[in-house]
Design a protein around this motif. Structure first.
Motif, PDB file in Angstrom:
ATOM      1  N   ALA A  26      -7.575  10.794  -8.001  1.00 50.46           N
ATOM      2  CA  ALA A  26      -6.255  10.724  -8.637  1.00 50.46           C
ATOM      3  C   ALA A  26      -5.145  10.825  -7.592  1.00 50.46           C
ATOM      4  O   ALA A  26      -4.152  10.084  -7.649  1.00 50.46           O
ATOM      5  N   LEU A  27      -5.307  11.745  -6.630  1.00 48.08           N
ATOM      6  CA  LEU A  27      -4.293  11.912  -5.590  1.00 48.08           C
ATOM      7  C   LEU A  27      -4.224  10.682  -4.694  1.00 48.08           C
ATOM      8  O   LEU A  27      -3.132  10.196  -4.362  1.00 48.08           O
ATOM      9  N   VAL A  28      -5.392  10.145  -4.317  1.00 47.05           N
ATOM     10  CA  VAL A  28      -5.408   8.944  -3.477  1.00 47.05           C
ATOM     11  C   VAL A  28      -4.768   7.768  -4.210  1.00 47.05           C
ATOM     12  O   VAL A  28      -3.969   7.011  -3.636  1.00 47.05           O
ATOM     13  N   GLY A  29      -5.099   7.606  -5.487  1.00 45.67           N
ATOM     14  CA  GLY A  29      -4.499   6.528  -6.269  1.00 45.67           C
ATOM     15  C   GLY A  29      -2.989   6.659  -6.356  1.00 45.67           C
ATOM     16  O   GLY A  29      -2.256   5.660  -6.255  1.00 45.67           O
ATOM     17  N   LEU A  30      -2.504   7.892  -6.547  1.00 43.35           N
ATOM     18  CA  LEU A  30      -1.059   8.112  -6.618  1.00 43.35           C
ATOM     19  C   LEU A  30      -0.381   7.787  -5.290  1.00 43.35           C
ATOM     20  O   LEU A  30       0.669   7.118  -5.264  1.00 43.35           O
ATOM     21  N   LEU A  31      -0.969   8.223  -4.190  1.00 50.38           N
ATOM     22  CA  LEU A  31      -0.378   7.947  -2.879  1.00 50.38           C
ATOM     23  C   LEU A  31      -0.379   6.449  -2.580  1.00 50.38           C
ATOM     24  O   LEU A  31       0.603   5.911  -2.044  1.00 50.38           O
ATOM     25  N   LEU A  32      -1.469   5.773  -2.929  1.00 51.05           N
ATOM     26  CA  LEU A  32      -1.517   4.324  -2.717  1.00 51.05           C
ATOM     27  C   LEU A  32      -0.465   3.610  -3.556  1.00 51.05           C
ATOM     28  O   LEU A  32       0.172   2.653  -3.100  1.00 51.05           O
ATOM     29  N   ALA A  33      -0.266   4.075  -4.799  1.00 52.88           N
ATOM     30  CA  ALA A  33       0.745   3.464  -5.663  1.00 52.88           C
ATOM     31  C   ALA A  33       2.147   3.659  -5.082  1.00 52.88           C
ATOM     32  O   ALA A  33       2.976   2.735  -5.091  1.00 52.88           O
ATOM     33  N   LEU A  34       2.417   4.858  -4.574  1.00 52.32           N
ATOM     34  CA  LEU A  34       3.729   5.114  -3.971  1.00 52.32           C
ATOM     35  C   LEU A  34       3.933   4.248  -2.731  1.00 52.32           C
ATOM     36  O   LEU A  34       5.025   3.706  -2.510  1.00 52.32           O
ATOM     37  N   LEU A  35       2.887   4.114  -1.918  1.00 49.89           N
ATOM     38  CA  LEU A  35       2.982   3.249  -0.734  1.00 49.89           C
ATOM     39  C   LEU A  35       3.218   1.792  -1.126  1.00 49.89           C
ATOM     40  O   LEU A  35       4.017   1.089  -0.499  1.00 49.89           O
ATOM     41  N   ALA A  36       2.516   1.337  -2.180  1.00 43.73           N
ATOM     42  CA  ALA A  36       2.690  -0.048  -2.622  1.00 43.73           C
ATOM     43  C   ALA A  36       4.110  -0.284  -3.118  1.00 43.73           C
ATOM     44  O   ALA A  36       4.719  -1.323  -2.824  1.00 43.73           O
ATOM     45  N   LEU A  37       4.667   0.663  -3.876  1.00 41.09           N
ATOM     46  CA  LEU A  37       6.038   0.520  -4.369  1.00 41.09           C
ATOM     47  C   LEU A  37       7.041   0.553  -3.218  1.00 41.09           C
ATOM     48  O   LEU A  37       8.009  -0.220  -3.199  1.00 41.09           O
ATOM     49  N   ALA A  38       6.829   1.457  -2.248  1.00 39.29           N
ATOM     50  CA  ALA A  38       7.730   1.522  -1.092  1.00 39.29           C
ATOM     51  C   ALA A  38       7.674   0.230  -0.288  1.00 39.29           C
ATOM     52  O   ALA A  38       8.718  -0.307   0.127  1.00 39.29           O
ATOM     53  N   MET A  39       6.469  -0.302  -0.085  1.00 42.57           N
ATOM     54  CA  MET A  39       6.333  -1.555   0.637  1.00 42.57           C
ATOM     55  C   MET A  39       6.961  -2.711  -0.128  1.00 42.57           C
ATOM     56  O   MET A  39       7.509  -3.644   0.471  1.00 42.57           O
ATOM     57  N   THR A  40       6.921  -2.648  -1.463  1.00 41.23           N
ATOM     58  CA  THR A  40       7.555  -3.685  -2.274  1.00 41.23           C
ATOM     59  C   THR A  40       9.063  -3.695  -2.070  1.00 41.23           C
ATOM     60  O   THR A  40       9.686  -4.767  -1.963  1.00 41.23           O
ATOM     61  N   VAL A  41       9.657  -2.505  -2.012  1.00 44.80           N
ATOM     62  CA  VAL A  41      11.103  -2.417  -1.765  1.00 44.80           C
ATOM     63  C   VAL A  41      11.443  -2.999  -0.398  1.00 44.80           C
ATOM     64  O   VAL A  41      12.412  -3.755  -0.248  1.00 44.80           O
ATOM     65  N   VAL A  42      10.632  -2.676   0.618  1.00 45.94           N
ATOM     66  CA  VAL A  42      10.862  -3.221   1.960  1.00 45.94           C
ATOM     67  C   VAL A  42      10.690  -4.741   1.955  1.00 45.94           C
ATOM     68  O   VAL A  42      11.472  -5.468   2.580  1.00 45.94           O
ATOM     69  N   LEU A  43       9.676  -5.223   1.221  1.00 50.61           N
ATOM     70  CA  LEU A  43       9.435  -6.662   1.155  1.00 50.61           C
ATOM     71  C   LEU A  43      10.612  -7.395   0.512  1.00 50.61           C
ATOM     72  O   LEU A  43      11.022  -8.466   0.981  1.00 50.61           O
ATOM     73  N   ILE A  44      11.171  -6.829  -0.548  1.00 54.01           N
ATOM     74  CA  ILE A  44      12.313  -7.468  -1.207  1.00 54.01           C
ATOM     75  C   ILE A  44      13.512  -7.558  -0.267  1.00 54.01           C
ATOM     76  O   ILE A  44      14.296  -8.516  -0.319  1.00 54.01           O
ATOM     77  N   GLY A  45      13.646  -6.587   0.632  1.00 53.72           N
ATOM     78  CA  GLY A  45      14.767  -6.614   1.571  1.00 53.72           C
ATOM     79  C   GLY A  45      14.547  -7.482   2.781  1.00 53.72           C
ATOM     80  O   GLY A  45      15.443  -7.603   3.636  1.00 53.72           O
ATOM     81  N   THR A  46      13.368  -8.123   2.899  1.00 51.17           N
ATOM     82  CA  THR A  46      13.033  -8.938   4.069  1.00 51.17           C
ATOM     83  C   THR A  46      13.363 -10.406   3.800  1.00 51.17           C
ATOM     84  O   THR A  46      13.096 -10.917   2.718  1.00 51.17           O
ATOM     85  N   GLY A  47      13.943 -11.064   4.791  1.00 49.88           N
ATOM     86  CA  GLY A  47      14.240 -12.486   4.638  1.00 49.88           C
ATOM     87  C   GLY A  47      15.429 -12.900   5.481  1.00 49.88           C
ATOM     88  O   GLY A  47      15.926 -12.154   6.336  1.00 49.88           O
ATOM     89  N   ASP A  48      15.915 -14.115   5.224  1.00 50.38           N
ATOM     90  CA  ASP A  48      17.075 -14.614   5.975  1.00 50.38           C
ATOM     91  C   ASP A  48      18.328 -13.788   5.714  1.00 50.38           C
ATOM     92  O   ASP A  48      19.220 -13.736   6.550  1.00 50.38           O
ATOM     93  N   TYR A  49      18.395 -13.173   4.532  1.00 49.49           N
ATOM     94  CA  TYR A  49      19.504 -12.269   4.214  1.00 49.49           C
ATOM     95  C   TYR A  49      18.922 -10.860   4.088  1.00 49.49           C
ATOM     96  O   TYR A  49      18.512 -10.428   3.018  1.00 49.49           O
TER      97      TYR A  49
END
Length: 349
Positions: A26-49
């Motif tokens: 449960a703890l590993v799943g929660l940490l992985l989910a938080l990492l995936a969401l954080a990486m998603t935010v970083v991914l959305i901010g990546t690009g030409d703008y």
């Protein structure tokens, strides 16, 4: 609440219901989910703008400018959500088939199901010059047809794991030949379109690609999770599972159909992205140290892997973005080399 020596907690209700919780998974799943969401935010901010994580979160909350709203909500958010969904679908599908076959190589991209989706999609591209929706439908039909064919060919008084893998590998080889033949029949424009689709890419994906896969996940993931306990018992062998009250062939058929549809839906949305279904369940199992398949952890790990791979494809190769399937192929190859070295040091190969 009672505590078991096996590092699990059992919650009991007055109505007689009980729920066993395993803290580490449960703890590993929660940490992985938080990492995936954080990486998603970083991914959305990546690009030409480029945008900072704070600007992305502010825009998602409705506090951005009109330009930021358009860039985030219409251009980048659908791609990021699709990466999460495709990764989760491939991760859970891989966990299902590795558990059913009791073989770490028994993932959809090894035993032919992804090849079936690819052959279906290429048939639509090359022979019918179909639209994106038609290509997605062809991939879905091709994957489902291949799954049913492999299941029937592997049947002999039941379906056993090693036979499923062997038949699937044979089907993958034949379908590779079909794919090669279709490419030789295509004109230069359709061939280029087909090769790009075969690599697996999230480029140009928008909301019309997100909604069908989201609906498939909403329907199929609960079906698979409802069979998690019987699936864990099937890993002990058909005889042991049957003795424990599991309807072996019915459970296996439900899981095969749900797993095939889930992976085919992911392939229809983004193309045959390599190695996520193979590596995510194994990495999740190593992190959770679970005795059986960790379906949710595998799904979250798959989502994290694909979001991270898409970020690398955009950030490392900013001047010329790579298809995300090329990045997962490189990462998956490195994982296989590491796995082989680990197994060799352990004396198992």
């Amino acid at each position: 609440m009672t505590h078991r020596p096996s590092s699990s907690f059992v919650l009991r209700t007055r109505g007689g219901w009980s729920l066993r919780l395993h803290p580490r998974p449960a703890l590993v799943g929660l940490l992985l989910a938080l990492l995936a969401l954080a990486m998603t935010v970083v991914l959305i901010g990546t690009g030409d703008y480029p945008m900072s994580p704070g600007e992305v979160l502010s825009t998602l909350a409705g506090g951005g400018s009109a330009g930021q709203e358009f860039i985030v909500r219409e251009l980048r958010l659908p791609r990021a959500l699709l990466a999460l969904l495709v990764g989760a679908a491939l991760g859970m599908g891989g966990a299902v088939f590795q558990a059913l076959s009791r073989n770490p190589l028994g993932s959809p991209d090894i035993i032919g199901f992804t090849h079936g989706s690819a052959a279906g999609a290429l048939t639509v591209i090359v022979l019918f010059t179909g639209s994106s929706a038609a290509v997605a439908a062809g991939a879905l039909v091709g994957g489902l047809t291949t799954g049913i064919a492999v299941y029937l060919l592997a049947w002999r008084r039941g379906v056993h794991g090693y036979r499923l893998v062997l038949v699937g590998i044979g089907a993958a080889a034949m379908l590779n030949a079909v794919i090669g033949y279709l490419l030789t029949r295509a004109n230069i424009v359709d061939a280029a379109r087909a090769v790009l689709w075969l690599t697996g890419s999230l480029n140009g994906r928008d909301w019309e690609h997100v909604w069908p896969l989201l609906c498939a996940c909403v329907v199929l993931i609960p079906v698979i999770l409802s069979q998690a306990r019987p699936l864990r018992m099937l890993e002990m062998g058909d005889d042991a599972a049957s003795a424990l009250g599991v309807r072996v062939e019915r459970t296996r058929l439900v899981l095969v159909l749900a797993g095939v549809l889930l992976t085919a839906s992911a392939t229809a949305a983004a193309g045959p992205i390599a190695f996520v279904a193979l590596t995510a369940p194994q990495l999740a199992r190593r992190l959770t140290r679970a005795a059986g398949p960790s379906l949710l952890s595998a799904a979250v790990m798959g989502a994290l892997l694909l979001v991270a791979a898409d970020f690398l494809a955009q950030w490392v190769f900013a001047s010329r973005q790579l298809p995300v399937g090329a990045v997962t192929g490189v990462l998956g190859g490195c994982y296989l080399l590491w796995l082989l070295a680990t197994e060799r040091r352990a004396g198992r190969i």
